[in-house]
Design a protein around this motif. Sequence first.
Motif, PDB file in Angstrom:
ATOM      1  N   ASP A 135       0.863  -1.315   0.089  1.00 37.73           N
ATOM      2  CA  ASP A 135      -0.054  -0.049   0.197  1.00 37.73           C
ATOM      3  C   ASP A 135       0.986   1.389   0.029  1.00 37.73           C
ATOM      4  O   ASP A 135       2.007   1.424   0.660  1.00 37.73           O
ATOM      5  N   ARG A 136       0.228   2.381  -0.775  1.00 38.09           N
ATOM      6  CA  ARG A 136       0.994   3.739  -0.658  1.00 38.09           C
ATOM      7  C   ARG A 136       0.301   4.540   0.396  1.00 38.09           C
ATOM      8  O   ARG A 136      -0.782   4.295   0.708  1.00 38.09           O
ATOM      9  N   VAL A 137       0.944   5.113   1.296  1.00 33.13           N
ATOM     10  CA  VAL A 137       0.651   5.952   2.444  1.00 33.13           C
ATOM     11  C   VAL A 137       1.205   7.140   2.401  1.00 33.13           C
ATOM     12  O   VAL A 137       2.219   7.429   1.864  1.00 33.13           O
ATOM     13  N   GLU A 138       0.595   8.022   3.062  1.00 30.82           N
ATOM     14  CA  GLU A 138       0.948   9.340   3.203  1.00 30.82           C
ATOM     15  C   GLU A 138       1.521   9.786   4.565  1.00 30.82           C
ATOM     16  O   GLU A 138       1.230   8.941   5.620  1.00 30.82           O
ATOM     17  N   ALA A 139       2.493  10.680   4.536  1.00 32.94           N
ATOM     18  CA  ALA A 139       3.053  11.164   5.881  1.00 32.94           C
ATOM     19  C   ALA A 139       2.006  11.595   7.033  1.00 32.94           C
ATOM     20  O   ALA A 139       1.352  12.172   6.726  1.00 32.94           O
ATOM     21  N   GLY A 140       2.132  10.840   8.253  1.00 35.49           N
ATOM     22  CA  GLY A 140       1.362  11.153   9.168  1.00 35.49           C
ATOM     23  C   GLY A 140       0.035  10.150   9.339  1.00 35.49           C
ATOM     24  O   GLY A 140      -0.698  10.146  10.156  1.00 35.49           O
ATOM     25  N   GLN A 141      -0.032   9.138   8.581  1.00 31.66           N
ATOM     26  CA  GLN A 141      -1.260   8.337   8.252  1.00 31.66           C
ATOM     27  C   GLN A 141      -1.007   7.131   9.303  1.00 31.66           C
ATOM     28  O   GLN A 141       0.102   6.680   9.523  1.00 31.66           O
ATOM     29  N   VAL A 142      -1.991   6.960  10.065  1.00 30.85           N
ATOM     30  CA  VAL A 142      -1.898   5.866  11.050  1.00 30.85           C
ATOM     31  C   VAL A 142      -1.970   4.551  10.471  1.00 30.85           C
ATOM     32  O   VAL A 142      -2.892   4.361   9.685  1.00 30.85           O
ATOM     33  N   LEU A 143      -0.848   3.717  10.706  1.00 30.74           N
ATOM     34  CA  LEU A 143      -0.514   2.415  10.289  1.00 30.74           C
ATOM     35  C   LEU A 143      -1.231   1.403  11.050  1.00 30.74           C
ATOM     36  O   LEU A 143      -1.657   0.245  10.517  1.00 30.74           O
ATOM     37  N   MET A 144      -0.900   1.205  12.218  1.00 29.18           N
ATOM     38  CA  MET A 144      -1.054   0.389  13.370  1.00 29.18           C
ATOM     39  C   MET A 144      -1.234   1.029  14.452  1.00 29.18           C
ATOM     40  O   MET A 144      -0.933   2.052  14.903  1.00 29.18           O
ATOM     41  N   ARG A 145      -2.483   0.265  15.464  1.00 25.75           N
ATOM     42  CA  ARG A 145      -2.594   1.001  16.409  1.00 25.75           C
ATOM     43  C   ARG A 145      -2.942  -0.212  17.452  1.00 25.75           C
ATOM     44  O   ARG A 145      -3.585  -1.365  17.203  1.00 25.75           O
ATOM     45  N   LEU A 146      -2.514  -0.245  19.014  1.00 22.26           N
ATOM     46  CA  LEU A 146      -2.651  -1.373  19.807  1.00 22.26           C
ATOM     47  C   LEU A 146      -3.771  -1.042  20.707  1.00 22.26           C
ATOM     48  O   LEU A 146      -4.412   0.047  20.590  1.00 22.26           O
ATOM     49  N   TRP A 147      -4.259  -1.980  21.366  1.00 21.81           N
ATOM     50  CA  TRP A 147      -5.380  -1.850  22.504  1.00 21.81           C
ATOM     51  C   TRP A 147      -4.848  -0.969  23.493  1.00 21.81           C
ATOM     52  O   TRP A 147      -3.676  -1.023  24.004  1.00 21.81           O
ATOM     53  N   ARG A 148      -5.669  -0.005  23.739  1.00 18.87           N
ATOM     54  CA  ARG A 148      -5.217   1.081  24.826  1.00 18.87           C
ATOM     55  C   ARG A 148      -6.400   1.608  25.603  1.00 18.87           C
ATOM     56  O   ARG A 148      -6.194   2.841  25.902  1.00 18.87           O
ATOM     57  N   ASP A 149      -7.481   1.014  25.681  1.00 21.29           N
ATOM     58  CA  ASP A 149      -8.467   1.675  26.309  1.00 21.29           C
ATOM     59  C   ASP A 149      -8.110   2.084  27.972  1.00 21.29           C
ATOM     60  O   ASP A 149      -8.593   2.830  28.282  1.00 21.29           O
ATOM     61  N   ASP A 150      -7.236   1.330  28.495  1.00 20.88           N
ATOM     62  CA  ASP A 150      -6.815   1.842  29.781  1.00 20.88           C
ATOM     63  C   ASP A 150      -6.194   3.119  29.689  1.00 20.88           C
ATOM     64  O   ASP A 150      -6.308   4.125  30.653  1.00 20.88           O
ATOM     65  N   LEU A 151      -5.259   3.384  28.829  1.00 24.75           N
ATOM     66  CA  LEU A 151      -4.532   4.790  28.617  1.00 24.75           C
ATOM     67  C   LEU A 151      -5.525   5.638  28.140  1.00 24.75           C
ATOM     68  O   LEU A 151      -5.363   6.788  28.395  1.00 24.75           O
ATOM     69  N   SER A 152      -6.336   5.378  27.217  1.00 20.37           N
ATOM     70  CA  SER A 152      -7.561   6.467  27.001  1.00 20.37           C
ATOM     71  C   SER A 152      -8.315   6.860  28.234  1.00 20.37           C
ATOM     72  O   SER A 152      -8.593   7.890  28.331  1.00 20.37           O
ATOM     73  N   ALA A 153      -8.547   5.696  28.938  1.00 24.90           N
ATOM     74  CA  ALA A 153      -9.436   6.334  30.346  1.00 24.90           C
ATOM     75  C   ALA A 153      -8.471   7.239  31.049  1.00 24.90           C
ATOM     76  O   ALA A 153      -8.996   8.350  31.573  1.00 24.90           O
ATOM     77  N   ARG A 154      -7.259   7.055  31.204  1.00 19.08           N
ATOM     78  CA  ARG A 154      -6.312   7.828  31.939  1.00 19.08           C
ATOM     79  C   ARG A 154      -6.431   9.225  31.416  1.00 19.08           C
ATOM     80  O   ARG A 154      -6.152  10.228  32.070  1.00 19.08           O
ATOM     81  N   ALA A 155      -6.173   9.151  30.120  1.00 21.98           N
ATOM     82  CA  ALA A 155      -6.266  10.285  29.203  1.00 21.98           C
ATOM     83  C   ALA A 155      -7.293  11.126  29.534  1.00 21.98           C
ATOM     84  O   ALA A 155      -7.468  12.548  29.811  1.00 21.98           O
ATOM     85  N   GLN A 156      -8.631  10.729  29.645  1.00 23.20           N
ATOM     86  CA  GLN A 156      -9.620  11.437  29.758  1.00 23.20           C
ATOM     87  C   GLN A 156      -9.853  11.880  31.268  1.00 23.20           C
ATOM     88  O   GLN A 156     -10.189  12.830  31.398  1.00 23.20           O
ATOM     89  N   VAL A 157      -9.368  11.058  32.269  1.00 27.02           N
ATOM     90  CA  VAL A 157      -9.316  11.445  33.649  1.00 27.02           C
ATOM     91  C   VAL A 157      -8.358  12.763  33.730  1.00 27.02           C
ATOM     92  O   VAL A 157      -8.715  13.838  34.364  1.00 27.02           O
TER      93      VAL A 157
END
Length: 382
Positions: free
Chosen positions: A77-99
């Motif tokens: 695949d061709r991708v652009e600069a800044g494009q999200v390629l992969m993301r891990l499970w992070r619900d716990d970190l998202s909750a901490r960020a919301q706090v």
Amino acid sequence: MKKSLLTLIALIAVVAAGGWWFTRPKPISVRVHRVETGRVEATLANTRAGSIESCQRTKLSTIAGGRIEYLGVKEGDRVEAGQVLMRLWRDDLSARAQVAEAQLASAKSRANEACTVADNAEREASRQEALAAKGFVSSSRAESARTEAKARRTACSSAQKDIVTAERQVAAARADLSRTVITAPFAGTVAKIVGEVGEYSTPSPPGVPTPPAIDLIDDTCLYVKAPMDELDAPKIKTGQAVRIRLDAYPNRVFAGHVRRVAPFVTALEKQARTVDVEVDFDTPDEAKGLLVGYSADVEVLLEARDDVLRIPTAALQEGNRVLVIPADGRLKAQQVKPGLANWEWTEVREGLSAGSRIVLSLEKEGVKPGAYVVEESAAGGK
């Protein structure tokens, strides 16, 4: 009697001539080259196969380990600069960020309240001081109002510092989130992906090589890297003209020039010591479509001379001798003084003249000084 003797002598001569004719050595058919003028170049070639490289190539991994939750690309695949390629499970970190974000909002609200009260207290202190100056209130009351205003202003300052602390906590929480995401640092092509959605991705610990999660290359900018023998490296300079040949395109020659000579020697076990040379294509558009990793050979042009007497390098024997064919067909060894040379042509400064015939079939049995030879084309015509 005299006549009989002459007849006998003539008969003996005829028999001898016939015996020589039928027993004479058979001439050897050889390939012949007629010496002429032309261009001769002094060149250097890489000792081992080089390869096509990308100007930008990065092997990406997440900073933190975790289960792959999102994979937004496929290999090729061709991708652009800044494009999200992969993301891990992070619900716990998202909750901490919301706090942290909620705490920041609360800190801003408290600071707004404290600073509003401080502003009001300062206005009240100024009013009390004005009344005290006119004798309407006591000086102690004015002093008490001023003290209250200073205390409120200090509370406002503390609340504003709490905002800075909360902002830092939000930044830290977002940094933790970014450790679970791979984004493209530049536009390019995904060469390889290690892992699938649901699998665990592990970053490479120090000293332990781990395959990267995503290998990203920029195939819009290509160059060639080739190893040169360490003895040849001092002769190579940036800017020198180069011919590039690829196994994948055997009938094409790409023009290029040296852009960099490595400032160190590479020593590989059981292989010669080499110096890496990087070569740019003179016409980058010609390199479009080439694949990173293609094997490539590089020929560096050191010097060139036009219209000089030259012979095939393969015709040159040890001691700078060639086998010349005189008019009688008997091979003769001739010493020459060579000049510029490469694997194909060698310049002749002395020892031969234009039109001289030299032998190329040195591998044939019996081809040596004194042997009787004929040119292959002539032999075929008899």
